[in-house]
Design an enzyme around this catalytic site. Sequence first.
Site, PDB file in Angstrom:
ATOM      1  N   GLY A  32       0.827  -1.207   0.000  1.00 20.44           N
ATOM      2  CA  GLY A  32       0.000   0.000   0.000  1.00 20.44           C
ATOM      3  C   GLY A  32       0.855   1.248   0.000  1.00 20.44           C
ATOM      4  O   GLY A  32       2.034   1.198  -0.391  1.00 20.44           O
ATOM      5  N   LEU A  34       0.531   3.606  -2.029  1.00 18.34           N
ATOM      6  CA  LEU A  34       0.928   3.535  -3.433  1.00 18.34           C
ATOM      7  C   LEU A  34       1.281   4.914  -3.991  1.00 18.34           C
ATOM      8  O   LEU A  34       0.677   5.916  -3.642  1.00 18.34           O
ATOM      9  CB  LEU A  34      -0.211   2.930  -4.262  1.00 18.34           C
ATOM     10  N   HIS A  35       2.295   4.925  -4.868  1.00 22.10           N
ATOM     11  CA  HIS A  35       2.717   6.160  -5.536  1.00 22.10           C
ATOM     12  C   HIS A  35       2.879   5.874  -7.026  1.00 22.10           C
ATOM     13  O   HIS A  35       2.558   4.759  -7.486  1.00 22.10           O
ATOM     14  CB  HIS A  35       4.002   6.697  -4.896  1.00 22.10           C
ATOM     15  N   HIS A  38       4.360   2.592  -8.170  1.00 26.09           N
ATOM     16  CA  HIS A  38       3.461   1.433  -8.178  1.00 26.09           C
ATOM     17  C   HIS A  38       2.534   1.493  -9.395  1.00 26.09           C
ATOM     18  O   HIS A  38       2.248   0.465 -10.016  1.00 26.09           O
ATOM     19  CB  HIS A  38       2.601   1.394  -6.902  1.00 26.09           C
ATOM     20  N   GLN A  62       8.401  -8.578   7.851  1.00 27.32           N
ATOM     21  CA  GLN A  62       9.557  -7.939   7.214  1.00 27.32           C
ATOM     22  C   GLN A  62      10.006  -6.677   7.929  1.00 27.32           C
ATOM     23  O   GLN A  62      10.916  -5.993   7.456  1.00 27.32           O
ATOM     24  CB  GLN A  62       9.294  -7.691   5.735  1.00 27.32           C
ATOM     25  N   GLN A 150      12.765  -2.161  -9.688  1.00 26.87           N
ATOM     26  CA  GLN A 150      14.220  -2.308  -9.567  1.00 26.87           C
ATOM     27  C   GLN A 150      14.780  -1.417  -8.464  1.00 26.87           C
ATOM     28  O   GLN A 150      15.909  -1.600  -8.024  1.00 26.87           O
ATOM     29  CB  GLN A 150      14.860  -1.939 -10.902  1.00 26.87           C
ATOM     30  N   LYS A 151      13.982  -0.480  -8.007  1.00 26.75           N
ATOM     31  CA  LYS A 151      14.395   0.421  -6.928  1.00 26.75           C
ATOM     32  C   LYS A 151      14.863  -0.386  -5.707  1.00 26.75           C
ATOM     33  O   LYS A 151      15.863  -0.064  -5.087  1.00 26.75           O
ATOM     34  CB  LYS A 151      13.206   1.329  -6.598  1.00 26.75           C
ATOM     35  N   GLN A 155      15.822  -6.777  -2.853  1.00 27.07           N
ATOM     36  CA  GLN A 155      14.553  -7.509  -2.742  1.00 27.07           C
ATOM     37  C   GLN A 155      14.256  -8.263  -4.046  1.00 27.07           C
ATOM     38  O   GLN A 155      13.883  -9.436  -4.026  1.00 27.07           O
ATOM     39  CB  GLN A 155      13.420  -6.528  -2.433  1.00 27.07           C
TER      40      GLN A 155
HETATM   41  O1  PAF Z   1       8.154  -4.017  -1.899  1.00 30.14           O
HETATM   42  C1  PAF Z   1       7.179  -4.182  -1.148  1.00 30.14           C
HETATM   43  O2  PAF Z   1       6.245  -3.387  -1.134  1.00 30.14           O
HETATM   44  C2  PAF Z   1       7.145  -5.376  -0.209  1.00 30.14           C
HETATM   45  O3  PAF Z   1       8.391  -5.681   0.285  1.00 30.14           O
HETATM   46  C3  PAF Z   1       6.476  -6.623  -0.837  1.00 30.14           C
HETATM   47  C4  PAF Z   1       7.271  -7.142  -2.027  1.00 30.14           C
HETATM   48  C5  PAF Z   1       5.069  -6.277  -1.271  1.00 30.14           C
HETATM   49  C6  PAF Z   1       6.412  -7.747   0.208  1.00 30.14           C
HETATM   50  O4  PAF Z   1       5.696  -7.356   1.329  1.00 30.14           O
END
Ligand code: PAF
Length: 284
Positions: A32, A34-35, A38, A62, A150-151, A155
Amino acid sequence: MTILVETIEETRRRIASVRAGGRIVGFVPTMGALHAGHSALMERCRAESDFVVASIFVNPTQFAPGEDLDRYPRTLELDLDRCRNVGVDLVFYPSIPEIYPNGSDSTLVETPGLTRILEGAARPGHFRGVATVVLKLFNIVQPDIAYFGQKDFQQLTVIRRMTTDLLLPIEIRPHPTVREPDGLALSSRNRYLSARERSTAPILHRALTRARDAVVAGLANGDRVRQILRETLESGTGVVVDYAEVVDDRTLEPLTELTGRRAIALVAARLGSTRLLDNLYLSE
Ligand code: PAF
């Protein structure tokens, strides 16, 4: 029409009927807040798949010790507007017990080697939480394609590795970092920057482009590139460098010699209490 679904059972049922029609399912997992970054992922997913699923789930596992889950921005109504504008078909918005039925006693996913360095060193347990939740979300949505920015390069690397190691039939498509006109990478953390910090923040991108330009001009010594990154970052008022690294883009192993390698520079720096990340490929 965008539908909001809170249960695994209904999400699976709806996606199964899409799949039965032979349609390609694309997936954008998010937490969420979101910007436009996203939106770019979801727009690409819209263009490349028949049915677009986005998830909004602030994943507790996380958050590293000391990081505040309750302070994470929650902007559901705005997020849903963004999903509607892009034409997302289904937004999966589960509760914590839906995703973690056994609470903190969850089975966890580790990608050793990739997670104790860089961001992983600064945020113990973070990538274990990311890999675990992404595997759970993949199991629920079972997408054909999943999109990641890719930012958050480490991850992306962890998720690619997990997908390969666990033999998941999902194609991971990275999407280029979306930037403000002055180069600052879009991030939900940018909202925490003061006006002064915001004006300094593009220095991350400036350091990276300086390093990239030096490599393009023939510099191949990894330590010298690290020095350019660090010196540029440290020239910014109030910038505290966490790391300034040059690594192989698959293994994240630090590089001393760049010739013939797919090298990427990764930086993390604090401005006040906000920690910013950025990265740039140094070679094509
Ligand atoms: O990048 C994110 O927003 C989160 O780390 C993800 C991949 C949705 C996992 O919670």
